[in-house]
Structure formats: structure tokens, C-alpha cells
Design a protein around this motif. Structure first.
Motif, PDB file in Angstrom:
ATOM      1  N   ARG A 154     -44.184  37.790 -27.645  1.00  0.00           N
ATOM      2  CA  ARG A 154     -43.148  37.056 -28.362  1.00  0.00           C
ATOM      3  C   ARG A 154     -41.888  37.893 -28.213  1.00  0.00           C
ATOM      4  O   ARG A 154     -41.970  39.116 -28.032  1.00  0.00           O
ATOM      5  CB  ARG A 154     -43.495  36.884 -29.842  1.00  0.00           C
ATOM      6  N   PRO A 155     -40.699  37.309 -28.269  1.00  0.00           N
ATOM      7  CA  PRO A 155     -39.481  38.113 -28.098  1.00  0.00           C
ATOM      8  C   PRO A 155     -39.428  39.309 -29.044  1.00  0.00           C
ATOM      9  O   PRO A 155     -39.682  39.173 -30.247  1.00  0.00           O
ATOM     10  CB  PRO A 155     -38.363  37.112 -28.400  1.00  0.00           C
ATOM     11  N   THR A 185     -42.872  44.425 -17.202  1.00  0.00           N
ATOM     12  CA  THR A 185     -43.949  43.608 -17.769  1.00  0.00           C
ATOM     13  C   THR A 185     -43.542  42.153 -17.982  1.00  0.00           C
ATOM     14  O   THR A 185     -44.366  41.344 -18.399  1.00  0.00           O
ATOM     15  CB  THR A 185     -44.404  44.196 -19.120  1.00  0.00           C
ATOM     16  N   GLY A 186     -42.271  41.821 -17.715  1.00  0.00           N
ATOM     17  CA  GLY A 186     -41.815  40.449 -17.913  1.00  0.00           C
ATOM     18  C   GLY A 186     -41.782  40.045 -19.374  1.00  0.00           C
ATOM     19  O   GLY A 186     -42.102  38.903 -19.718  1.00  0.00           O
ATOM     20  N   GLU A 210     -32.565  37.337 -14.857  1.00  0.00           N
ATOM     21  CA  GLU A 210     -32.995  36.536 -13.698  1.00  0.00           C
ATOM     22  C   GLU A 210     -34.238  35.711 -14.017  1.00  0.00           C
ATOM     23  O   GLU A 210     -34.465  34.658 -13.410  1.00  0.00           O
ATOM     24  CB  GLU A 210     -33.255  37.454 -12.498  1.00  0.00           C
ATOM     25  N   ARG A 211     -35.022  36.199 -14.995  1.00  0.00           N
ATOM     26  CA  ARG A 211     -36.230  35.471 -15.396  1.00  0.00           C
ATOM     27  C   ARG A 211     -36.126  34.979 -16.848  1.00  0.00           C
ATOM     28  O   ARG A 211     -37.127  34.697 -17.484  1.00  0.00           O
ATOM     29  CB  ARG A 211     -37.460  36.355 -15.217  1.00  0.00           C
ATOM     30  N   ASN A 212     -34.887  34.901 -17.345  1.00  0.00           N
ATOM     31  CA  ASN A 212     -34.656  34.406 -18.708  1.00  0.00           C
ATOM     32  C   ASN A 212     -35.410  35.245 -19.740  1.00  0.00           C
ATOM     33  O   ASN A 212     -36.116  34.729 -20.604  1.00  0.00           O
ATOM     34  CB  ASN A 212     -35.070  32.933 -18.825  1.00  0.00           C
ATOM     35  N   LYS A 370     -43.530  33.171 -20.013  1.00  0.00           N
ATOM     36  CA  LYS A 370     -44.492  32.937 -18.939  1.00  0.00           C
ATOM     37  C   LYS A 370     -44.588  34.071 -17.926  1.00  0.00           C
ATOM     38  O   LYS A 370     -45.518  34.099 -17.112  1.00  0.00           O
ATOM     39  CB  LYS A 370     -44.160  31.636 -18.215  1.00  0.00           C
ATOM     40  N   HIS A 371     -43.640  35.005 -17.956  1.00  0.00           N
ATOM     41  CA  HIS A 371     -43.643  36.066 -16.948  1.00  0.00           C
ATOM     42  C   HIS A 371     -44.395  37.310 -17.396  1.00  0.00           C
ATOM     43  O   HIS A 371     -44.517  38.267 -16.625  1.00  0.00           O
ATOM     44  CB  HIS A 371     -42.206  36.460 -16.595  1.00  0.00           C
TER      45      HIS A 371
END
Length: 385
Positions: A154-155, A185-186, A210-212, A370-371
Motif C-alpha cells: 500500500r502507498p 521493489t516497485g 515512470e511506473r506511477n 501492480k509493480h
């Protein structure tokens, strides 16, 4: 006034200021302001069994005033057992956070985190600004916790208690390593700061974006340099914060402005001005938080207010109390950041009107989950010899 004095005598307190109605802090540095510090007080924390106060021993200085001792920032390293702090507060939009530092050198007089220093046996006053604790192993500890079985992303919020980009970060550089772990770790992250130092890590923020995986909020309290310097002595100037918003927005980083805290009769008249300036700089989301005065913050703020803006003291405190049910602070969930009553309702309507007019909050940034890929755990068997 008589009631205040009676209460003070009952509690064993000797002095009560008849004008402001709260205990005169014996830790005040003879009414002097210490350059670069937000408060003049270093009163003992509420958990300590004893309190100390200076006593005139009869030895006088030529000018009749004892010079203030130099107040330098002291930093102590600590080994944190955990780095991710969890919360289940229903009025906070995140359930986990990271605080690389305890204490904050910015010295903001209104900081609601000041009372946390009392848990360390230190004063929420000058100690909070000058005796800092740093977690040098934060990035490694973070990687360990992200690799735990069953961890669900989670953020993570950074900067919700003390500023991760406060001046001492220039030396310890904890944030670049933390951001590297999150990028590797995304893992999504939301950062709150009032420091232009965040621009040092702009390349890392771009990589996350780049991956939000990142968004940033800049806290802008006032556009008045004089007020800012008195209230936030070691924080970036208002102009510098707006420039930081502009640089982040130009780089494509989702950037918001946090007008916090809103202090009635002191900076509430600037809400529209700040929101307009931040929007022009590139911020597209906005929020406000009413001044919070928990525990030791209340007497510290009141002394600061009486020292810097004595003509506004009664007005500020009366309006604030009217928004807190007659108290300095209301800690109830859902009320502590907003307040109640006519003044609070008017403030919220003003914020809503200017946000709709400018185009704020038409789209909320939702960070991607999702990353995420948990880092590999070190399963190697340790040798006994």
C-alpha cells in the motif's frame, strides 16, 4: 485570572501569566529569541518526574544579562527495530509511513510532532529542534520488512511526522537509499516536505514516476517572509517552495500543495493567495489542515504568539477555541484536522470555492500497486563459529 492562580497553587506551580492564563515557563531564555530556533522554551517533557528551572545566584554580568549559550544541533544515531509505522486512523489516507528522523531542525513552532520527544525523555521545545535522532540503516531495514512473508503493498507516506528533507538530510542522505529500495521493489510512495532539498533526488523521483509510483506534496504555510521566518525559522522560504513545486511539476511528478496549518487571524487570510500561487506553479491537488495544538504544543505556540504577535494573541486563540469546542485542541477523529462551528465551515467553503475556480482536485493521483516485487530474503544459514 483568580481561578488560574488557584489552579496553579493547587498544582504547585508558582507563576501564572495573568494576561494569557497559562503557566509561565521557567525554561524561557529570559524572554530572548534564539536565532534560528522556533521556540524559546526547553521545558521538561510531561513524563519526567522532576522539572528544573534556572535560578539567579547573584552573580551578575556587566550588562545585567547572562549571554545565551550556543545552541548547536546534536545528532544521535539509533538502530530501529522497525522502519514502517502502521496506523488505523480513519481520518488519515494512509495506513503506513516512514520517518527517517526523530525531531526536526526546521523548528516550526506549530509542529504537532513536538510531543513525541517527551517519549525520549527530552523537551518538545528546543530539544525537539536541536537533539535529533537519525536511523542510518533505514533503507536496509525497509528492504527487510518489504521481504517479509505475507507483506501486501500500500502507498507508504514519508514526511507525515518530521520532514525527511530537513537540513541534516544533506549530511546523512537517507532518502536516496530509501527511494532506491522503493524503485527496486516497485513500491508506491507519497512524500510530504517543505524543503527544496527534495530536488536533489529529482532523477530518482522521475524513475519512480515512470511506473506511477510517486507523488509529492509541498507544505506552504504563508507567503509572508517575515511570518515564515518567525514561524518556520529553518525551512525554505515561500518563494523557494513555489519554485520547488514548479520544478517537480515540470518534471512530470504529480505535485500537490498542502496549506497547513491554517491559523485563524494569522494566516487564514492567505489561503486563496497560496492556492492560486501554487496552482500557477503547477500543483494540481490541494488540501488544508487546521492548526493542531496537542499536549505541549499549545503552551509553546501561545508563548510564541505572545512574543511575536501580542496584539493578535486573544483573537487567534479565541477563534481557534471556537473551532475546537472551547478547548485548545480536540483530538477526536474527523475533527482534529478540520474543527467545527461557523468559522470552520466558512474556512472549508472558502477552500472549496477557490479549488473549484482554479481546477484543483479534478483528478486524484492513485499510485500503482501492480509493480511490487518483494526483494529476495537472505535465507543463508549463519555459521556458529
Amino acid at each position: 485570572m483568580a481561578a488560574a492562580k488557584a489552579t496553579a497553587r493547587k498544582q504547585g506551580l508558582e507563576d501564572v501569566d495573568p494576561f494569557v492564563g497559562f503557566q509561565v515557563d521557567p525554561g524561557l531564555h529570559k524572554g530572548k529569541r534564539i536565532r534560528g530556533r522556533g521556540t524559546r522554551s526547553n521545558k521538561t517533557g510531561r513524563f519526567e518526574p522532576y522539572q528544573t528551572e534556572p535560578v539567579d545566584d547573584g552573580w551578575s554580568y556587566p550588562d545585567g544579562e547572562e549571554p545565551l549559550p550556543p545552541l548547536r544541533t546534536e545528532v544521535q544515531e539509533e538502530k530501529a527495530r522497525t522502519i514502517i509505522t502502521r496506523n488505523d486512523s480513519p481520518d488519515i489516507p494512509f495506513d503506513r509511513s516512514i520517518n527517517p528522523y526523530r525531531g526536526c531542525e526546521h523548528g516550526c513552532i506549530y509542529c504537532f510532532a513536538r510531543p513525541t520527544h517527551a517519549y525520549m525523555g527530552l523537551s518538545p521545545g528546543l530539544d525537539f529542534e536541536s537533539k535529533l535522532f537519525v536511523k542510518p540503516d533505514a533503507a536496509n531495514q525497509l528492504k527487510k520488512e518489504l521481504s517479509a512473508p505475507g507483506y501486501r503493498p500500500r502507498p507508504i507516506a514519508i514526511g507525515t511526522n518530521t520532514d525527511p528533507y530537513q537540513p541534516v538530510e544533506r549530511e546523512y542522505r537517507l532518502m536516496p537509499d530509501i527511494l532506491d529500495v522503493l524503485e527496486e521493489t516497485g513500491h508506491p510512495v507519497a512524500i510530504v516536505t517543505k524543503s527544496a532539498l527534495i530536488l536533489r533526488d529529482l532523477d530518482k523521483l522521475k524513475a519512480l514516476n515512470e511506473r506511477n509510483l510517486v507523488k509529492v506534496a509541498l507544505s506552504v504555510t504563508t507567503m509572508d517572509n517575515r511570518l515564515s521566518r518567525a514561524m518556520e525559522p529553518r525551512a525554505a522560504s515561500p518563494k523557494r517552495r513555489l519554485e520547488t513545486i514548479s520544478r517537480l511539476a515540470e518534471a512530470g511528478i504529480p505535485t500537490s500543495v498542502l496549506v497547513a496549518p491554517v491559523i485563524p487571524a494569522l494566516n487564514d487570510n492567505e489561503v486563496e493567495t497560496i492556492l492560486t500561487a501554487a496552482y500557477e506553479a503547477g500543483a494540481r491537488e490541494a488540501g488544508t489542515i487546521l492548526l493542531r495544538l496537542p499536549n505541549e504544543v499549545s503552551p509553546l505556540f501561545q508563548d510564541w504568539l505572545l512574543h511575536h504577535y501580542p496584539d493578535r494573541y486573544r483573537h487567534v486563540m479565541n477563534v481557534l477555541r471556537s473551532m475546537r469546542g472551547g478547548k485548545d485542541y480536540d483530538s477526536r477523529m474527523g475533527q482534529r484536522m478540520k474543527g467545527t462551528g461557523p468559522f470552520a465551515e466558512l474556512l472549508h467553503k472558502r477552500v472549496d470555492v477557490v479549488c473549484r475556480k482554479l481546477g484543483y482536485n479534478t483528478r486524484r493521483t492513485r499510485l500503482s500497486l501492480k509493480h511490487f516485487a518483494a526483494p529476495k530474503r537472505n535465507e543463508a544459514q549463519l555459521s556458529l563459529f
